[in-house]
Motif scaffolding. Sequence first.
Motif, mmCIF file in Angstrom:
data_model
loop_
_atom_site.group_PDB
_atom_site.id
_atom_site.type_symbol
_atom_site.label_atom_id
_atom_site.label_comp_id
_atom_site.label_asym_id
_atom_site.label_seq_id
_atom_site.Cartn_x
_atom_site.Cartn_y
_atom_site.Cartn_z
ATOM 1 N N GLU A 49 -4.050 -16.961 11.058
ATOM 2 C CA GLU A 49 -5.017 -16.735 9.976
ATOM 3 C C GLU A 49 -4.417 -15.846 8.886
ATOM 4 O O GLU A 49 -4.568 -16.132 7.681
ATOM 5 C CB GLU A 49 -6.276 -16.073 10.547
ATOM 6 N N LEU A 50 -3.721 -14.777 9.289
ATOM 7 C CA LEU A 50 -3.115 -13.876 8.316
ATOM 8 C C LEU A 50 -2.038 -14.586 7.504
ATOM 9 O O LEU A 50 -1.910 -14.374 6.287
ATOM 10 C CB LEU A 50 -2.528 -12.663 9.035
ATOM 11 N N LEU A 51 -1.266 -15.426 8.174
ATOM 12 C CA LEU A 51 -0.232 -16.186 7.466
ATOM 13 C C LEU A 51 -0.851 -17.135 6.436
ATOM 14 O O LEU A 51 -0.375 -17.236 5.297
ATOM 15 C CB LEU A 51 0.606 -16.988 8.465
ATOM 16 N N ASP A 52 -1.903 -17.831 6.836
ATOM 17 C CA ASP A 52 -2.560 -18.752 5.900
ATOM 18 C C ASP A 52 -3.086 -18.001 4.678
ATOM 19 O O ASP A 52 -2.966 -18.479 3.540
ATOM 20 C CB ASP A 52 -3.705 -19.482 6.608
ATOM 21 N N ARG A 53 -3.656 -16.825 4.915
ATOM 22 C CA ARG A 53 -4.185 -16.030 3.793
ATOM 23 C C ARG A 53 -3.044 -15.564 2.878
ATOM 24 O O ARG A 53 -3.195 -15.555 1.646
ATOM 25 C CB ARG A 53 -4.966 -14.834 4.328
ATOM 26 N N ALA A 54 -1.923 -15.189 3.481
ATOM 27 C CA ALA A 54 -0.791 -14.720 2.687
ATOM 28 C C ALA A 54 -0.189 -15.849 1.861
ATOM 29 O O ALA A 54 0.053 -15.705 0.653
ATOM 30 C CB ALA A 54 0.271 -14.116 3.603
ATOM 31 N N VAL A 55 0.043 -16.985 2.500
ATOM 32 C CA VAL A 55 0.651 -18.125 1.815
ATOM 33 C C VAL A 55 -0.237 -18.600 0.669
ATOM 34 O O VAL A 55 0.255 -19.014 -0.394
ATOM 35 C CB VAL A 55 0.911 -19.262 2.827
ATOM 36 N N ALA A 56 -1.551 -18.528 0.852
ATOM 37 C CA ALA A 56 -2.479 -18.963 -0.206
ATOM 38 C C ALA A 56 -2.375 -18.107 -1.454
ATOM 39 O O ALA A 56 -2.793 -18.527 -2.544
ATOM 40 C CB ALA A 56 -3.910 -18.935 0.333
ATOM 41 N N LEU A 57 -1.811 -16.912 -1.331
ATOM 42 C CA LEU A 57 -1.653 -16.031 -2.482
ATOM 43 C C LEU A 57 -0.526 -16.484 -3.412
ATOM 44 O O LEU A 57 -0.423 -15.985 -4.535
ATOM 45 C CB LEU A 57 -1.376 -14.597 -2.009
ATOM 46 N N ARG A 58 0.334 -17.386 -2.909
ATOM 47 C CA ARG A 58 1.454 -17.873 -3.725
ATOM 48 C C ARG A 58 1.434 -19.390 -3.778
ATOM 49 O O ARG A 58 2.332 -20.061 -3.266
ATOM 50 C CB ARG A 58 2.780 -17.390 -3.138
ATOM 51 N N ASP A 60 2.122 -21.264 -6.078
ATOM 52 C CA ASP A 60 3.214 -21.781 -6.894
ATOM 53 C C ASP A 60 4.524 -21.874 -6.117
ATOM 54 O O ASP A 60 5.466 -22.545 -6.552
ATOM 55 C CB ASP A 60 3.419 -20.876 -8.109
ATOM 56 N N ALA A 61 4.622 -21.198 -4.968
ATOM 57 C CA ALA A 61 5.859 -21.210 -4.181
ATOM 58 C C ALA A 61 5.920 -22.483 -3.339
ATOM 59 O O ALA A 61 4.891 -22.988 -2.882
ATOM 60 C CB ALA A 61 5.915 -19.984 -3.275
ATOM 61 N N VAL A 62 7.129 -22.999 -3.123
ATOM 62 C CA VAL A 62 7.288 -24.252 -2.389
ATOM 63 C C VAL A 62 7.020 -24.039 -0.903
ATOM 64 O O VAL A 62 6.164 -24.687 -0.304
ATOM 65 C CB VAL A 62 8.698 -24.839 -2.614
ATOM 66 N N VAL A 63 7.761 -23.118 -0.265
ATOM 67 C CA VAL A 63 7.547 -22.799 1.158
ATOM 68 C C VAL A 63 7.575 -21.275 1.310
ATOM 69 O O VAL A 63 8.597 -20.691 1.673
ATOM 70 C CB VAL A 63 8.623 -23.446 2.068
ATOM 71 N N PRO A 64 6.471 -20.596 1.036
ATOM 72 C CA PRO A 64 6.458 -19.132 1.117
ATOM 73 C C PRO A 64 6.848 -18.602 2.493
ATOM 74 O O PRO A 64 7.413 -17.514 2.601
ATOM 75 C CB PRO A 64 5.000 -18.779 0.789
ATOM 76 N N ALA A 65 6.557 -19.348 3.548
ATOM 77 C CA ALA A 65 6.838 -18.882 4.911
ATOM 78 C C ALA A 65 8.316 -18.615 5.132
ATOM 79 O O ALA A 65 8.691 -17.753 5.934
ATOM 80 C CB ALA A 65 6.323 -19.889 5.936
ATOM 81 N N LEU A 66 9.179 -19.339 4.428
ATOM 82 C CA LEU A 66 10.620 -19.089 4.565
ATOM 83 C C LEU A 66 10.963 -17.695 4.039
ATOM 84 O O LEU A 66 11.746 -16.965 4.642
ATOM 85 C CB LEU A 66 11.413 -20.148 3.799
ATOM 86 N N GLY A 67 10.359 -17.326 2.925
ATOM 87 C CA GLY A 67 10.593 -15.995 2.365
ATOM 88 C C GLY A 67 10.041 -14.894 3.249
ATOM 89 O O GLY A 67 10.617 -13.805 3.342
ATOM 90 N N ILE A 68 8.925 -15.169 3.918
ATOM 91 C CA ILE A 68 8.354 -14.179 4.839
ATOM 92 C C ILE A 68 9.310 -13.945 6.000
ATOM 93 O O ILE A 68 9.622 -12.803 6.363
ATOM 94 C CB ILE A 68 6.981 -14.644 5.340
ATOM 95 N N GLY A 69 9.815 -15.016 6.593
ATOM 96 C CA GLY A 69 10.756 -14.880 7.707
ATOM 97 C C GLY A 69 12.033 -14.183 7.300
ATOM 98 O O GLY A 69 12.631 -13.446 8.101
ATOM 99 N N ALA A 70 12.457 -14.388 6.058
ATOM 100 C CA ALA A 70 13.705 -13.779 5.581
ATOM 101 C C ALA A 70 13.608 -12.265 5.482
ATOM 102 O O ALA A 70 14.637 -11.583 5.374
ATOM 103 C CB ALA A 70 14.086 -14.368 4.224
#
Length: 341
Positions: A49-58, A60-70
């Motif tokens: 749920e937290l990830l979905d909320r975070a990704v929804a904030l961007r 415009d980004a293609v795959v925000p989850a990659l940046g989070i893991g980085a």
Amino acid sequence: MATPMRVTGAWIQLLTDWLDQENLPAPDLRTVLDSRSPGDVVPLSLWNELLDRAVALRPDAVVPALGIGAMVKPRHVGVLGYLILTCRTLGEAMLAYQRYESLFYGSARVKVEVEGDSMVVWWAQEDAVGVQADTVSIAALISFLRRLVESHYSPTRIDFVFPQPDHRARQAYEDFFDCPVGFGTDQTRVIFPLKLLAVPLPHSAPHMRTLLDRQARALLLALPESDSFDRALQQAMVRLMPDAVVTLPRLAKELHMSVRTLQRRLGERNMTWRELLDRTREQLARDYLSDPSLTLGDIALLLGFSEHSAFSRAWRNWTGSTPASARKQLQAARKGPDAIL
């Protein structure tokens, strides 16, 4: 019945770091993140749920989850960061992850196999935890390994069980991992060339270096007049502790000498190996207790105790206090460059 998967409070702080990097206020999301201490257990459903909320904030980004893991750093993985310090090669680090994955997810799901000239790290389809969470996990794994060796090493191939995304997203995955990436497979897999696993770990990445420096200071306090033999002996003990195999014969084997020679050299220092082990454990425990990302159970593992209660008894024998009370005092006093962990 399989143990429900979860993550740690330290792990979800990846999102806090990502929000900071992206300059996203997200007060409601930050309130939830800040309410979890590093040692807390976070249900997988809440993490998703937290990830979905975070990704929804961007959007415009293609795959925000990659940046989070980085964003991954040793403090996000807690005990695994310290366990990596006992490993001499990238292959040993991967095996350590396999052995202790349960400390992170609450259960061990990963499999590691050798296939020809490759090492395959994989999770069954039923162990997939969601598009965002799986992406963050694998991105963090590769980023962490790259930081360990301070090089842009890449896997041979990565596969995800979730469906193939659009062309832009697929290209983002392949650009990030720098290898072919498959989707809609029956396993989540990371394939490494075997030769890559022989790469030695210099432990020179800045954050790992800080962990190692702290550990070195703790060992120095245990033996303030130490010479090269003492330091080699202590490091051998640190490598053996997580597997709870710190015995005199095992130490001698690790140091490539006979038991009699090891006993003689310890005798020259008016010390038994048990006295040295206790002294080393006590000083390392002081360092570990100051790290909020480590639970008392994690610390017991790192020090080679069979269970949390055994560590607590030993600590009371050394200091007359409990680990919990000592932790409050040590964390209050902690300051300086260690705080970046």
